[in-house]
Design a protein around this motif. Structure first.
Motif, PDB file in Angstrom:
ATOM      1  N   ALA A 103       0.994  -1.010   0.013  1.00 15.31           N
ATOM      2  CA  ALA A 103      -0.069   0.046  -0.065  1.00 15.31           C
ATOM      3  C   ALA A 103       0.828   1.296   0.024  1.00 15.31           C
ATOM      4  N   HIS A 104       0.390   2.314  -0.618  1.00 16.72           N
ATOM      5  CA  HIS A 104       1.181   3.419  -0.618  1.00 16.72           C
ATOM      6  C   HIS A 104       0.946   4.489   0.410  1.00 16.72           C
ATOM      7  N   ILE A 163       6.207   5.550   5.200  1.00 15.66           N
ATOM      8  CA  ILE A 163       4.942   5.371   4.559  1.00 15.66           C
ATOM      9  C   ILE A 163       3.984   6.589   4.894  1.00 15.66           C
ATOM     10  N   PRO A 164       3.286   7.317   4.017  1.00 13.64           N
ATOM     11  CA  PRO A 164       2.637   8.263   4.168  1.00 13.64           C
ATOM     12  C   PRO A 164       1.323   8.022   4.773  1.00 13.64           C
ATOM     13  N   LEU A 165       0.999   8.890   5.899  1.00 10.81           N
ATOM     14  CA  LEU A 165      -0.249   8.577   6.443  1.00 10.81           C
ATOM     15  C   LEU A 165      -1.656   9.335   6.253  1.00 10.81           C
ATOM     16  N   ALA A 166      -2.684   8.858   6.204  1.00  8.33           N
ATOM     17  CA  ALA A 166      -3.778   9.629   5.947  1.00  8.33           C
ATOM     18  C   ALA A 166      -4.719   9.699   7.363  1.00  8.33           C
ATOM     19  N   ILE A 167      -5.076  10.963   7.719  1.00  7.85           N
ATOM     20  CA  ILE A 167      -5.679  11.003   8.785  1.00  7.85           C
ATOM     21  C   ILE A 167      -7.133  11.141   8.538  1.00  7.85           C
ATOM     22  N   HIS A 168      -8.137  10.300   8.943  1.00  9.58           N
ATOM     23  CA  HIS A 168      -9.652  10.385   8.573  1.00  9.58           C
ATOM     24  C   HIS A 168     -10.131  11.216   9.783  1.00  9.58           C
ATOM     25  N   GLU A 221       9.911   3.022  -4.064  1.00  9.58           N
ATOM     26  CA  GLU A 221       9.171   1.819  -4.419  1.00  9.58           C
ATOM     27  C   GLU A 221       8.501   1.134  -3.348  1.00  9.58           C
ATOM     28  N   HIS A 222       9.132   1.216  -1.989  1.00 11.75           N
ATOM     29  CA  HIS A 222       8.293   0.673  -0.933  1.00 11.75           C
ATOM     30  C   HIS A 222       9.003   1.427   0.308  1.00 11.75           C
ATOM     31  N   TYR A 223       8.089   1.370   1.474  1.00  6.61           N
ATOM     32  CA  TYR A 223       8.331   2.331   2.202  1.00  6.61           C
ATOM     33  C   TYR A 223       9.214   1.876   3.490  1.00  6.61           C
ATOM     34  N   LEU A 224       9.612   0.576   3.774  1.00  5.05           N
ATOM     35  CA  LEU A 224      10.201   0.014   4.671  1.00  5.05           C
ATOM     36  C   LEU A 224      11.901   0.198   4.432  1.00  5.05           C
TER      37      LEU A 224
END
Ligand code: 13P
Length: 305
Positions: free
Chosen positions: A168-169, A202-207, A302-305
């Motif tokens: 997941a992005h 990894i970017p976070l989305a805050i709902h 490519e990947h966040y880790l």
């Protein structure tokens, strides 16, 4: 179909260096236009997102065409995102209609199933440049009990497993916010946001952005991994305010009913709501500026880790 928007999403809102974005839920061309006008007024790019309910009812081609042409006219970048989707078939629809990013929400499922479903969608999006947002923990509806949100908080071990095993992005981790109108202020787990940043970028989305104070937004935005803050109920409340004002001013009375005045009032409340939020996005030393389409974002890893 990707690229009907402007620039690549992957190069924009998830670049570790890019500025964060507000994502506003819209349900029609008119609501999209009002938010885009707010975006142009504030001089900030924006994400427009459709709930599943809106997505199913909208003419997708028409909305995509409108957003693309209007953002060019207003010289801003806007991205179309599918919010909280549980159905991979609908995600396929969004991809084929040129949405820039999609959210697969399998957070109600056990962790392994959430991972499997998220990966299924990541495979669908592979090679398209379309980004995938996934949810971990559970972001509930703000009910009478503000502490409801506490029960869904994502566990750091689960987040680690999730990030390690999916591609997941963007991650919507439940950090204490809820959807809808809060009765009181939620307790946001800023420490969890930091714990996540300590092991992944990894970017976070805050709902659940409606009802948060400006101080809370600024504190959230001070975390570099917070890249997307969702606002939905406030958009609907602004629409309601437009109707209420029209009632008070008599433009809804039987004799003096003036649809254009009503639409203008609704537009102006929506635009103002968007401007008020977008102006919180100050340029910060650690971020690229996302104000109206500066190009040259770094490609996201490519990947966040
Ligand atoms: P609010 O309705 O609380 O603003 O939440 C929006 C949201 O998170 C949509 O996914």
């Amino acid at each position: 179909m990707r690229g009907m928007g402007c620039g690549s999403v992957s190069e924009a809102y998830v670049s570790p260096k890019s500025s964060p974005y507000f994502a506003f839920n819209i349900w029609s061309i008119e609501s999209a236009k009002a938010v885009l006008d707010g975006s142009a007024k504030a001089g900030r790019d924006v994400i427009l997102q459709t709930s599943m309910k809106a997505f199913l009812r909208l003419d997708k081609e028409e909305l995509r065409r409108f957003v693309t042409s209007y953002m060019h006219k207003k010289q801003i970048r806007a991205y179309l995102h599918l919010d909280h989707c549980k159905d991979p078939d609908q995600i396929k629809e969004a991809i084929s209609h040129g949405w820039d990013s999609v959210m697969i929400d399998a957070s109600h499922k056990p962790l392994e199933e959430n991972i499997a479903m998220t990966n299924l969608v990541c495979r669908m999006a592979e090679g398209t440049g379309i980004l995938v947002e996934a949810e971990i923990g559970q972001i509930f509806k703000a009910g009478d009990d503000i502490h409801n949100a506490e029960t869904g908080i994502a566990r750091i071990e689960d987040i680690k497993t999730f990030v390690k095993n999916t591609r997941a992005h963007i991650l919507a981790a439940a950090v204490g916010t809820s959807h809808g109108l809060y009765k009181g202020l939620p307790k946001i787990h800023y420490d969890l946001i930091e714990e996540i940043a300590a092991f992944t970028n990894i970017p976070l989305a805050i709902h659940g952005g409606t009802g948060l104070t400006d101080e809370m937004f600024l504190k959230l935005l001070s975390h570099e991994n917070v890249k997307k803050i969702n606002i939905s109920t406030d958009v609907k409340m602004a629409f309601r305010q437009g109707i209420m004002e029209s009632l008070q001013k008599g433009s809804m009375s039987e004799g003096g009913f003036d649809p254009m005045k009503v639409e203008e009032a609704i537009h102006d409340f929506l635009e103002e709501m968007a401007v008020n939020k977008l102006r919180l996005l100050r340029k910060d030393g650690n971020h690229e500026d996302n104000s109206c389409s500066e190009y040259g974002y770094e490609k996201y890893p490519e990947h966040y880790l």
